[in-house]
Design a protein around this motif. Structure first.
Motif, PDB file in Angstrom:
ATOM      1  N   PRO A   1       0.815  -1.216   0.000  1.00 34.64           N
ATOM      2  CA  PRO A   1       0.000   0.000   0.000  1.00 34.64           C
ATOM      3  C   PRO A   1       0.848   1.264   0.000  1.00 34.64           C
ATOM      4  CG  PRO A   1      -0.283  -1.263   2.051  1.00 34.64           C
ATOM      5  CD  PRO A   1       0.626  -2.052   1.177  1.00 34.64           C
ATOM      6  N   SER A   2       0.248   2.363  -0.383  1.00 32.92           N
ATOM      7  CA  SER A   2       0.916   3.657  -0.335  1.00 32.92           C
ATOM      8  C   SER A   2       1.410   3.910   1.081  1.00 32.92           C
ATOM      9  CB  SER A   2      -0.088   4.727  -0.761  1.00 32.92           C
ATOM     10  OG  SER A   2       0.590   5.885  -1.118  1.00 32.92           O
ATOM     11  N   GLY A   3       2.657   4.352   1.203  1.00 33.51           N
ATOM     12  CA  GLY A   3       3.224   4.626   2.519  1.00 33.51           C
ATOM     13  C   GLY A   3       3.864   3.430   3.186  1.00 33.51           C
ATOM     14  N   SER A   4       3.877   2.266   2.524  1.00 33.64           N
ATOM     15  CA  SER A   4       4.439   1.063   3.157  1.00 33.64           C
ATOM     16  C   SER A   4       5.963   1.029   3.115  1.00 33.64           C
ATOM     17  CB  SER A   4       3.849  -0.197   2.516  1.00 33.64           C
ATOM     18  OG  SER A   4       4.109  -0.222   1.132  1.00 33.64           O
ATOM     19  N   GLY A   5       6.568   1.911   2.308  1.00 33.98           N
ATOM     20  CA  GLY A   5       8.023   2.003   2.297  1.00 33.98           C
ATOM     21  C   GLY A   5       8.693   1.571   1.009  1.00 33.98           C
ATOM     22  N   LYS A   6       7.919   1.352  -0.047  1.00 35.07           N
ATOM     23  CA  LYS A   6       8.483   0.861  -1.310  1.00 35.07           C
ATOM     24  C   LYS A   6       9.517   1.836  -1.881  1.00 35.07           C
ATOM     25  CE  LYS A   6       4.448   0.743  -3.359  1.00 35.07           C
ATOM     26  NZ  LYS A   6       3.632   1.310  -2.254  1.00 35.07           N
ATOM     27  N   SER A   7       9.116   3.106  -1.986  1.00 33.62           N
ATOM     28  CA  SER A   7      10.032   4.096  -2.573  1.00 33.62           C
ATOM     29  C   SER A   7      11.263   4.292  -1.694  1.00 33.62           C
ATOM     30  CB  SER A   7       9.316   5.439  -2.767  1.00 33.62           C
ATOM     31  OG  SER A   7       8.224   5.287  -3.633  1.00 33.62           O
ATOM     32  N   SER A   8      11.074   4.263  -0.391  1.00 33.42           N
ATOM     33  CA  SER A   8      12.206   4.412   0.527  1.00 33.42           C
ATOM     34  C   SER A   8      13.185   3.257   0.368  1.00 33.42           C
ATOM     35  CB  SER A   8      11.715   4.473   1.974  1.00 33.42           C
ATOM     36  OG  SER A   8      10.823   5.553   2.150  1.00 33.42           O
TER      37      SER A   8
ATOM     38  N   ALA B   1      12.791   0.473 -11.305  1.00 32.42           N
ATOM     39  CA  ALA B   1      11.742   1.266 -11.936  1.00 32.42           C
ATOM     40  C   ALA B   1      10.653   1.520 -10.901  1.00 32.42           C
ATOM     41  CB  ALA B   1      11.172   0.532 -13.145  1.00 32.42           C
ATOM     42  N   ASP B   2      10.302   2.788 -10.699  1.00 32.01           N
ATOM     43  CA  ASP B   2       9.279   3.168  -9.724  1.00 32.01           C
ATOM     44  C   ASP B   2       8.044   3.626 -10.472  1.00 32.01           C
ATOM     45  OD1 ASP B   2       7.708   4.075  -7.664  1.00 32.01           O
ATOM     46  OD2 ASP B   2       9.277   5.271  -6.719  1.00 32.01           O
ATOM     47  N   GLU B   3       7.051   2.765 -10.551  1.00 35.29           N
ATOM     48  CA  GLU B   3       5.814   3.034 -11.288  1.00 35.29           C
ATOM     49  C   GLU B   3       6.086   3.735 -12.625  1.00 35.29           C
ATOM     50  OE1 GLU B   3       2.270   3.828  -9.194  1.00 35.29           O
ATOM     51  OE2 GLU B   3       3.337   3.998  -7.289  1.00 35.29           O
ATOM     52  N   PRO B   4       6.847   3.067 -13.491  1.00 36.92           N
ATOM     53  CA  PRO B   4       7.317   3.729 -14.718  1.00 36.92           C
ATOM     54  C   PRO B   4       6.197   4.105 -15.680  1.00 36.92           C
ATOM     55  CG  PRO B   4       7.798   1.382 -14.784  1.00 36.92           C
ATOM     56  CD  PRO B   4       7.323   1.689 -13.386  1.00 36.92           C
TER      57      PRO B   4
ATOM     58  N   THR C   1       5.173  -1.347  -8.425  1.00 38.55           N
ATOM     59  CA  THR C   1       3.951  -1.237  -9.217  1.00 38.55           C
ATOM     60  C   THR C   1       2.736  -1.522  -8.362  1.00 38.55           C
ATOM     61  OG1 THR C   1       2.783  -2.053 -11.155  1.00 38.55           O
ATOM     62  CG2 THR C   1       4.120  -3.650  -9.968  1.00 38.55           C
ATOM     63  N   HIS C   2       1.605  -0.977  -8.776  1.00 43.73           N
ATOM     64  CA  HIS C   2       0.329  -1.346  -8.160  1.00 43.73           C
ATOM     65  C   HIS C   2      -0.457  -2.260  -9.083  1.00 43.73           C
ATOM     66  CE1 HIS C   2       1.014   2.490  -5.834  1.00 43.73           C
ATOM     67  NE2 HIS C   2       0.767   1.614  -4.888  1.00 43.73           N
ATOM     68  N   ASP C   3       0.136  -2.578 -10.231  1.00 45.13           N
ATOM     69  CA  ASP C   3      -0.590  -3.275 -11.285  1.00 45.13           C
ATOM     70  C   ASP C   3      -0.375  -4.792 -11.184  1.00 45.13           C
ATOM     71  OD1 ASP C   3      -1.549  -4.361 -13.596  1.00 45.13           O
ATOM     72  OD2 ASP C   3      -0.488  -3.006 -14.951  1.00 45.13           O
TER      73      ASP C   3
HETATM   74  P1  ADP Z   1       4.204   5.433  -4.283  1.00 48.41           P
HETATM   75  O1  ADP Z   1       3.666   5.957  -5.566  1.00 48.41           O
HETATM   76  O2  ADP Z   1       5.616   4.963  -4.348  1.00 48.41           O
HETATM   77  O3  ADP Z   1       3.301   4.505  -3.547  1.00 48.41           O
HETATM   78  P2  ADP Z   1       3.226   7.661  -2.895  1.00 48.41           P
HETATM   79  O4  ADP Z   1       2.337   8.056  -4.018  1.00 48.41           O
HETATM   80  O5  ADP Z   1       2.678   7.090  -1.653  1.00 48.41           O
HETATM   81  O6  ADP Z   1       4.381   6.716  -3.411  1.00 48.41           O
HETATM   82  O7  ADP Z   1       4.125   8.873  -2.488  1.00 48.41           O
HETATM   83  C1  ADP Z   1       4.721   9.681  -3.439  1.00 48.41           C
HETATM   84  C2  ADP Z   1       5.676  10.622  -2.707  1.00 48.41           C
HETATM   85  O8  ADP Z   1       5.022  11.219  -1.587  1.00 48.41           O
HETATM   86  C3  ADP Z   1       6.884   9.922  -2.145  1.00 48.41           C
HETATM   87  O9  ADP Z   1       8.007  10.713  -2.433  1.00 48.41           O
HETATM   88  C4  ADP Z   1       6.673   9.837  -0.649  1.00 48.41           C
HETATM   89  O10 ADP Z   1       7.892  10.027   0.052  1.00 48.41           O
HETATM   90  C5  ADP Z   1       5.729  10.955  -0.367  1.00 48.41           C
HETATM   91  N1  ADP Z   1       4.753  10.555   0.607  1.00 48.41           N
HETATM   92  C6  ADP Z   1       4.155   9.351   0.708  1.00 48.41           C
HETATM   93  N2  ADP Z   1       3.306   9.303   1.723  1.00 48.41           N
HETATM   94  C7  ADP Z   1       3.349  10.534   2.281  1.00 48.41           C
HETATM   95  C8  ADP Z   1       2.697  11.132   3.392  1.00 48.41           C
HETATM   96  N3  ADP Z   1       1.838  10.450   4.150  1.00 48.41           N
HETATM   97  N4  ADP Z   1       3.001  12.404   3.704  1.00 48.41           N
HETATM   98  C9  ADP Z   1       3.888  13.069   2.974  1.00 48.41           C
HETATM   99  N5  ADP Z   1       4.554  12.574   1.920  1.00 48.41           N
HETATM  100  C10 ADP Z   1       4.278  11.321   1.580  1.00 48.41           C
END
Ligand code: ADP
Ligand code: ADP
Length: 225
Positions: free
Chosen positions: A41-48, A165-168, A199-201
């Protein structure tokens, strides 16, 4: 033969009472030539996690060895140098340099990586992604799909061991996205590169060899796709 070996990797942002644990002990081995989908899910740490494994960000603790480089043993400059040519990155928002043509965007990083005949190679890389007729165009003169194809040529041109690749296809319509994804898989196979893709796909994840799922900063599932 592991291209990625991460041991008990943590990422903590802020300090004292404001400290937030973003990654909470990641152990991950990825073998050479594998394709891995990183889900969660969004915010789970993938991009980090991708930022740490690609050397763009430092882990707070733990050990990261990628493409034969012990990230902890390198200072910023050595790390930046060592990454060139070994690690390719394709991001959602293309990140092409606006003052450079498509050809220069692909060739200049190869030159910086010390690769001979960078411009000739860049030209054949662009031809391989169907852009032979666009080499002297600037990013603003290209469609989103074309820009992402330039980004793929740039990432894979140096024949890196590893491509992230981050959601290319996140900024592309479905048809363009599917074509770009085909090219990414085709070019990475030709280059023999290991691929880690956020990816979310689910359709895209199923094209990978392996699916690793994050939840709240931890790996919660790891299976063959
Ligand atoms: P992803 O598309 O990888 O799931 P998000 O769309 O959740 O990433 O986040 C896109 C960007 O926003 C990232 O750079 C992330 O660090 C930042 N971000 C994600 N969640 C939050 C949040 N709750 N508050 C502020 N910034 C966030
Ligand atoms: P994902 O890619 O799975 O959406 P991210 O790695 O972007 O997740 O973010 C993981 C968590 O880290 C989120 O809670 C986000 O809010 C937080 N985060 C990411 N980048 C930053 C930042 N620069 N500053 C503060 N929090 C961040």
């Amino acid at each position: 033969d592991m291209v990625i070996a991460a041991r008990d990797v943590t990422l903590t942002l802020g300090n004292g009472t404001a400290a937030t644990a973003i990654l909470k002990g990641i152990d991950l081995d990825i073998g050479r030539g594998t394709s891995v989908a990183l889900l969660g899910p969004s915010g789970s740490g993938k991009s980090s996690l991708m930022a740490i494994l690609s050397g763009l960000e430092r882990a707070s603790a733990g050990r990261v060895t990628v493409a034969g480089l012990d990230f902890g043993a390198l200072d910023e400059d050595d790390l930046a140098r060592a990454r060139r040519g070994r690690i390719g990155i394709v991001l959602q928002a293309f990140h092409l340099l606006p003052t450079m043509t498509a050809l220069e965007n692909v060739a200049v990083p190869m030159e910086l990586a010390g690769i001979a005949d960078a411009f000739a190679r860049a030209e054949s890389e662009l031809a391989a992604v169907g852009l032979a007729h666009r080499v002297h165009h600037y990013p603003t003169q290209l469609s989103g799909g074309e820009q992402q194809r330039v980004a793929i040529a740039r990432a894979l041109g140096p024949r890196p061991a590893l491509v992230f690749a981050d959601e290319p296809t996140g900024n592309l319509d479905a048809t363009t996205g599917a074509a770009v994804m085909d090219l990414l898989f085709e070019r990475r196979a030709a280059a023999g590169a290991t691929l880690v893709i956020i990816t979310h796909d689910p359709v895209l994840a199923a094209r990978c060899d392996r699916v690793v799922e994050l939840g709240d900063g931890r790996i919660v599932a790891d299976r063959a796709a």
